[in-house]
Design an enzyme around this catalytic site. Structure first.
Site, PDB file in Angstrom:
ATOM      1  N   GLY A  42       0.762  -1.235   0.000  1.00 29.68           N
ATOM      2  CA  GLY A  42       0.000   0.000   0.000  1.00 29.68           C
ATOM      3  C   GLY A  42       0.793   1.284   0.000  1.00 29.68           C
ATOM      4  O   GLY A  42       1.847   1.383  -0.586  1.00 29.68           O
ATOM      5  N   ASP A  46      -5.235   3.261  -5.330  1.00 31.87           N
ATOM      6  CA  ASP A  46      -5.287   3.327  -6.792  1.00 31.87           C
ATOM      7  C   ASP A  46      -6.676   3.545  -7.360  1.00 31.87           C
ATOM      8  O   ASP A  46      -6.820   3.773  -8.537  1.00 31.87           O
ATOM      9  CB  ASP A  46      -4.825   1.985  -7.368  1.00 31.87           C
ATOM     10  CG  ASP A  46      -3.332   1.866  -7.500  1.00 31.87           C
ATOM     11  OD1 ASP A  46      -2.899   0.758  -7.766  1.00 31.87           O
ATOM     12  OD2 ASP A  46      -2.622   2.853  -7.347  1.00 31.87           O
TER      13      ASP A  46
END
Length: 128
Positions: A42, A46
């Site tokens: 992470g 996105d």
């Protein structure tokens, strides 16, 4: 789990060929956890206007990428919004990786970490 924090970049701490950047946009499927690799989890989401940002960042840094095997083990659940997302929170990815490491079972790991709100389910639950 014990964790250490540092202001240093992972790029300075580990050899580039040992780093695997996990991103839902990767074409490479994470099939197993390699204890000699360092997995980057992470940091960015996105899903909205930043589509493929983590993939591009990893490519710019010449890093290997991989995605969790959600498509390989799960099916799209019917839902009113037709919503299906493989973008997960850091804690979900951590739970999946931890469970997989303990069980060596992707179905068990994905069951532990992919919430129903993501629009995916394991095939054995498709009839429920």
């Amino acid at each position: 789990f014990q964790m250490d924090t540092t202001p240093e970049s992972y790029l300075d701490l580990f050899p580039l060929d040992a780093i695997v950047y996990l991103t839902p946009d990767s074409e490479n499927v994470l099939e197993d956890i390699d204890p000699d690799k360092v997995y980057v989890l992470g940091g960015l989401v996105d899903e909205s206007i930043h589509k493929q940002l983590t993939l591009r960042r990893a490519q710019e840094q010449s890093l290997q990428t991989a995605r969790l095997p959600i498509r390989e083990y799960m099916v799209k659940a019917p839902n009113s919004r037709n919503y299906h997302s493989e973008t997960l929170a850091i804690n979900q990815v951590f739970d999946i990786l931890s469970t997989y490491y303990e069980t060596r079972s992707w179905p068990a790991a994905l069951r532990a970490g992919v919430s129903s709100g993501k629009g995916y389910m394991l095939p054995d639950r498709a009839e429920e």
